[in-house]
Each structure stands twice: as structure tokens, then as C-alpha cells.
Design an enzyme around this catalytic site. Structure first.
Site, PDB file in Angstrom:
ATOM      1  N   ASP A  99      -9.067   2.294 -19.170  1.00 36.70           N
ATOM      2  CA  ASP A  99      -9.537   2.509 -20.467  1.00 36.70           C
ATOM      3  C   ASP A  99     -10.303   1.325 -20.261  1.00 36.70           C
ATOM      4  O   ASP A  99      -9.866  -0.278 -20.574  1.00 36.70           O
ATOM      5  CB  ASP A  99      -8.153   2.351 -21.875  1.00 36.70           C
ATOM      6  CG  ASP A  99      -8.163   3.281 -21.967  1.00 36.70           C
ATOM      7  OD1 ASP A  99      -8.879   4.407 -22.457  1.00 36.70           O
ATOM      8  OD2 ASP A  99      -6.731   3.427 -21.955  1.00 36.70           O
ATOM      9  N   ASP A 140      -6.494  12.607 -25.991  1.00 36.12           N
ATOM     10  CA  ASP A 140      -6.263  11.043 -25.987  1.00 36.12           C
ATOM     11  C   ASP A 140      -6.283  10.292 -27.116  1.00 36.12           C
ATOM     12  O   ASP A 140      -6.897  10.253 -27.917  1.00 36.12           O
ATOM     13  CB  ASP A 140      -7.692  10.134 -24.744  1.00 36.12           C
ATOM     14  CG  ASP A 140      -6.751   8.497 -24.581  1.00 36.12           C
ATOM     15  OD1 ASP A 140      -5.895   7.797 -24.850  1.00 36.12           O
ATOM     16  OD2 ASP A 140      -7.745   8.011 -24.077  1.00 36.12           O
ATOM     17  N   GLY A 141      -4.858   9.634 -27.223  1.00 31.97           N
ATOM     18  CA  GLY A 141      -4.615   9.146 -29.068  1.00 31.97           C
ATOM     19  C   GLY A 141      -3.309   9.923 -29.474  1.00 31.97           C
ATOM     20  O   GLY A 141      -3.610  11.081 -30.281  1.00 31.97           O
TER      21      GLY A 141
END
Length: 226
Positions: free
Chosen positions: A36, A176-177
Site C-alpha cells: 500500500d 481490499d479493506g
């Protein structure tokens, strides 16, 4: 390629023992590592530079992808390819010339992916799908790890998956998350085939091997219900 891939997010790894953490993720059976990359502008946080990724490349055999959460991703493409990333993911919201940026990634010899923030519709990437092999649907607002999963994104995941199927394209839907064993079945049922997980891998009780195994078991439940 597995039916559903587990992508270990380096954001959640212990920075004081990063190399060992990546080795543990590899031994646990993670399919690849996501970096990231945050610039403090596109998102309110700073993370890794290409020199960190290049150093990590020396200790990991897993494929690397860079998720560029930055305002000017086009200026960083070469640096992260040189650092050892096989795929670069850029945000539709960050690119004034999205088609050009994605094309440049291909010219550099890397795979290209495109990411969508929660409020950005799938239609924003409809006309660049021929340039990517991955669409990343964010299931939190980007910028920090450990956020709560937005279940409302499952409808969007389904929309992205249907679009790819209708176009007959070989494009993976990644999420993602807030991805954990509790949330994985829902995203897989909706059409996701790559799960980016940080805390659920590196913060799992018992270590990454336990975390990856739990995610795979949860993904299988989603496939059964798909």
C-alpha cells in the site's frame, strides 16, 4: 491460479521485522504481497517508498503488487517496477489520463490494475478494461489499515464481476479493506476472486499460517454459496 487468491497486505506487517513477516506469509501459502503506497495527499497517510519494496524483494519469492494510493501515480510507475513489482494498481480517481497511465504500465512490462474508492461507480473503468487484468474494489475508504468493512460494496463487487463476464475478459476482481474470515464469504459470493488482507494475515492468533488458512476456508464457503 487458485479459485480465490489470498493477498497479504504488507501494511499490517511488523515494520521492525518486515523480512521475517514476508517470509512467514510465503510459508503460510499467501499468493502474493500487496504494498500500500500512500503519499499523504491522495490519502492521509504515508507508507512505503520503492527502496523498501526493493529491499523486501531480496527476501521474498512471492509476486509483488503496488497499490498506488497517490496523487500522481504516473510519476512513480518506473520506480516500483524497478523495485520488483509485477503489477501496479492505480486509482481511477487519481489519474487525469487513466487510459494513458494504464498503457504506460504495460509498456514497462508490468501488469496493470485499476482501483475504485467506495463512492466511485464501476462505470468509471468501463472503457479501460482492455488494459487491465485486475479491478480492485475498495471495501473501505483507503488510507489506514484495520477499518470496518463496508458491506454495501458487495453490490458493487457483483456489478464489476458481471461487467467483466459480459465482456468476456480475463480480469480478476480483487477486494481490499476489512477482509477477514467473517467478511470473506460475502465478497466471494459477490464475485471477488482475490482477497487483500492485512490484519487477518499478520495479526492472526497463531500467525500468518492460521490467518491464511482461515481466509481460504471462508472463501470456500462463499464459492459454495455463489
Amino acid at each position: 491460479m487458485r479459485a480465490v487468491e489470498v493477498v497479504a497486505s504488507a501494511l499490517a506487517a511488523d515494520p521492525t521485522r518486515l523480512g521475517l513477516e514476508l517470509e512467514a506469509a510465503e510459508h503460510a501459502g499467501a499468493d502474493r504481497v500487496q504494498w500500500d503506497i500512500m503519499d499523504g495527499h491522495f490519502v492521509p497517510n504515508f507508507t512505503f517508498g520503492p527502496h523498501v519494496v526493493a529491499a523486501a524483494r531480496q527476501v521474498s519469492r512471492l509476486p509483488f503488487e503496488a497499490h498506488l494510493m497517490v496523487e500522481e501515480p504516473g510519476e512513480l510507475l518506473g520506480a516500483f517496477v524497478d523495485a520488483g513489482c509485477e503489477r501496479l494498481i492505480v486509482h481511477a480517481e487519481a489519474c487525469r489520463q487513466l487510459h494513458r497511465v494504464l498503457g504506460r504500465i504495460g509498456e514497462l512490462g508490468a501488469k496493470a490494475g485499476v482501483a475504485l474508492n467506495p463512492a466511485t461507480p464501476v462505470s468509471a473503468v468501463r472503457h479501460v478494461l482492455d488494459l487491465v487484468d485486475l479491478v480492485l474494489v475498495m471495501t473501505v475508504n483507503p488510507g489506514f489499515g484495520g477499518q470496518s468493512y463496508l458491506s454495501s460494496m458487495e453490490e458493487k463487487i457483483g456489478e464489476a464481476a458481471r461487467l467483466v463476464t459480459e465482456r468476456g475478459l480475463e480480469i480478476q476482481i480483487e477486494v481490499d479493506g476489512g477482509i477477514a474470515p467473517e467478511t470473506a464469504p460475502g465478497v466471494v459470493r459477490s464475485g471477488a476472486r482475490a482477497l487483500v488482507a492485512g490484519t487477518a494475515v499478520f495479526g492472526a492468533a497463531g500467525g500468518p499460517a492460521v490467518g491464511v488458512r482461515a481466509l481460504r476456508e471462508a472463501a470456500r464457503k462463499g464459492l459454495v454459496g455463489a
